[in-house]
Motif scaffolding. Structure first.
Motif, mmCIF file in Angstrom:
data_model
loop_
_atom_site.group_PDB
_atom_site.id
_atom_site.type_symbol
_atom_site.label_atom_id
_atom_site.label_comp_id
_atom_site.label_asym_id
_atom_site.label_seq_id
_atom_site.Cartn_x
_atom_site.Cartn_y
_atom_site.Cartn_z
ATOM 1 N N TYR A 1 0.816 -1.215 0.000
ATOM 2 C CA TYR A 1 0.000 0.000 0.000
ATOM 3 C C TYR A 1 0.853 1.270 0.000
ATOM 4 O O TYR A 1 2.018 1.280 0.413
ATOM 5 C CB TYR A 1 -0.926 0.024 1.231
ATOM 6 N N ALA A 2 0.219 2.344 -0.489
ATOM 7 C CA ALA A 2 0.807 3.689 -0.400
ATOM 8 C C ALA A 2 -0.191 4.573 0.338
ATOM 9 O O ALA A 2 -1.386 4.556 0.035
ATOM 10 C CB ALA A 2 1.068 4.241 -1.796
ATOM 11 N N THR A 3 0.293 5.308 1.296
ATOM 12 C CA THR A 3 -0.572 6.130 2.133
ATOM 13 C C THR A 3 0.101 7.470 2.382
ATOM 14 O O THR A 3 1.320 7.574 2.360
ATOM 15 C CB THR A 3 -0.819 5.431 3.488
ATOM 16 N N PHE B 1 -1.138 -10.740 -5.095
ATOM 17 C CA PHE B 1 -0.920 -9.367 -4.637
ATOM 18 C C PHE B 1 -2.217 -8.576 -4.562
ATOM 19 O O PHE B 1 -3.052 -8.643 -5.468
ATOM 20 C CB PHE B 1 0.033 -8.644 -5.599
ATOM 21 N N VAL B 2 -2.336 -7.837 -3.481
ATOM 22 C CA VAL B 2 -3.396 -6.836 -3.365
ATOM 23 C C VAL B 2 -2.638 -5.517 -3.215
ATOM 24 O O VAL B 2 -1.806 -5.378 -2.319
ATOM 25 C CB VAL B 2 -4.288 -7.084 -2.133
ATOM 26 N N ALA C 1 -5.273 -1.708 4.338
ATOM 27 C CA ALA C 1 -4.396 -2.808 3.893
ATOM 28 C C ALA C 1 -4.205 -3.819 5.020
ATOM 29 O O ALA C 1 -4.264 -5.041 4.791
ATOM 30 C CB ALA C 1 -3.047 -2.245 3.446
ATOM 31 N N GLU C 2 -4.007 -3.322 6.228
ATOM 32 C CA GLU C 2 -3.805 -4.242 7.350
ATOM 33 C C GLU C 2 -5.070 -5.054 7.624
ATOM 34 O O GLU C 2 -4.994 -6.243 7.932
ATOM 35 C CB GLU C 2 -3.351 -3.465 8.590
ATOM 36 N N ARG C 3 -6.231 -4.404 7.460
ATOM 37 C CA ARG C 3 -7.484 -5.139 7.691
ATOM 38 C C ARG C 3 -7.678 -6.209 6.612
ATOM 39 O O ARG C 3 -8.161 -7.300 6.898
ATOM 40 C CB ARG C 3 -8.670 -4.170 7.708
ATOM 41 N N ALA D 1 0.883 -7.226 5.169
ATOM 42 C CA ALA D 1 0.736 -5.878 4.608
ATOM 43 C C ALA D 1 2.037 -5.100 4.815
ATOM 44 O O ALA D 1 2.595 -5.111 5.916
ATOM 45 C CB ALA D 1 -0.424 -5.152 5.284
ATOM 46 N N HIS D 2 2.495 -4.457 3.736
ATOM 47 C CA HIS D 2 3.709 -3.633 3.822
ATOM 48 C C HIS D 2 3.556 -2.400 2.941
ATOM 49 O O HIS D 2 2.932 -2.484 1.874
ATOM 50 C CB HIS D 2 4.934 -4.412 3.314
ATOM 51 N N PRO D 3 4.167 -1.284 3.340
ATOM 52 C CA PRO D 3 4.176 -0.129 2.430
ATOM 53 C C PRO D 3 4.948 -0.479 1.156
ATOM 54 O O PRO D 3 5.948 -1.209 1.236
ATOM 55 C CB PRO D 3 4.938 0.951 3.223
#
Ligand SMILES: Cc1cc2nc3c(=O)[nH]c(=O)nc-3n(C[C@H](O)[C@H](O)[C@H](O)COP(=O)(O)O)c2cc1C
Length: 182
Positions: free
Chosen positions: A7-9, A49-50, A18-20, A34-36
């Protein structure tokens, strides 16, 4: 089966989504982490991949787009789902009667769909705390624009049941082998 939720935040709410998703995949029996995107260099440990990012000014965060483009060859060979977080408020349709989760698709999705042929793409309601430290000049200026209050309602509008339901669909697709290689 090991799934990466990358994810990008900018302000953290997409990290929470993403963590959920990773947790819900785990609950459904699919191992996920989940990782950035900025912390992922090697995709070889992952089978699927999500990839998610927040939308700002109609665009997916650049880090998310760059991650997809950088890894496009590997991603195109494995099951991928994309998501974006963005729309704020409780209205599901805009003034013209259009579904905000459809119009909320970041501009990049059309191109990325062509590149990756993802199994699915989804927009989720986001969250916005105007008292959080501003990131960039744009957000700094926004504070002085009264119209921004209407355009960007404050609050956490993340729809956890919708997020978990989407993750459960992904888990089912992966477990049943319904997600063929592109
Ligand atoms: C300056 C600004 C511009 C935004 N532009 C959009 C947009 O174009 N489309 C959208 O759906 N959401 C937009 N949003 C809402 C954000 O996408 C939402 O707050 C999101 O949850 C932020 O994610 P983050 O906390 O991971 O950065 C905008 C928010 C701000 C503050």
């Amino acid at each position: 089966m090991n799934v990466l939720v990358a994810y990008a935040t900018r302000h953290g709410s997409t990290a929470g989504i993403a963590e959920r998703i990773a947790a819900a995949l785990g609950t459904a029996g699919v191992s996920a982490e989940a990782h950035p995107v900025s912390e992922v260099a090697d995709l070889t440990p992952y089978d699927a991949f999500v990839i998610g990012g927040a939308a700002y000014m109609y665009h997916w965060l650049k880090d998310a787009t760059a991650f997809v483009k950088r890894h496009r060859a590997e991603l195109a060979e494995r099951p991928v789902w994309l998501f974006s977080s963005g729309p704020l408020g409780t209205d599901r349709v805009d003034k013209e009667g259009r579904d905000v989760l459809e119009t909320g698709q970041p501009k990049e999705f059309e191109e990325l769909k062509g590149l990756l042929h993802p199994r699915g793409e989804q927009v989720f309601f986001g969250a916005w705390d105007p008292s959080a430290p501003p990131v960039g000049i744009g957000e700094r200026l926004l504070r002085h624009m009264p119209a921004s209050k209407e355009a960007l309602p404050a609050g956490d509008f993340r729809d956890w049941p919708a997020i978990e339901a989407w993750a459960a669909e992904i888990a089912e697709a992966l477990k049943s082998g319904e997600a063929p290689v592109n």
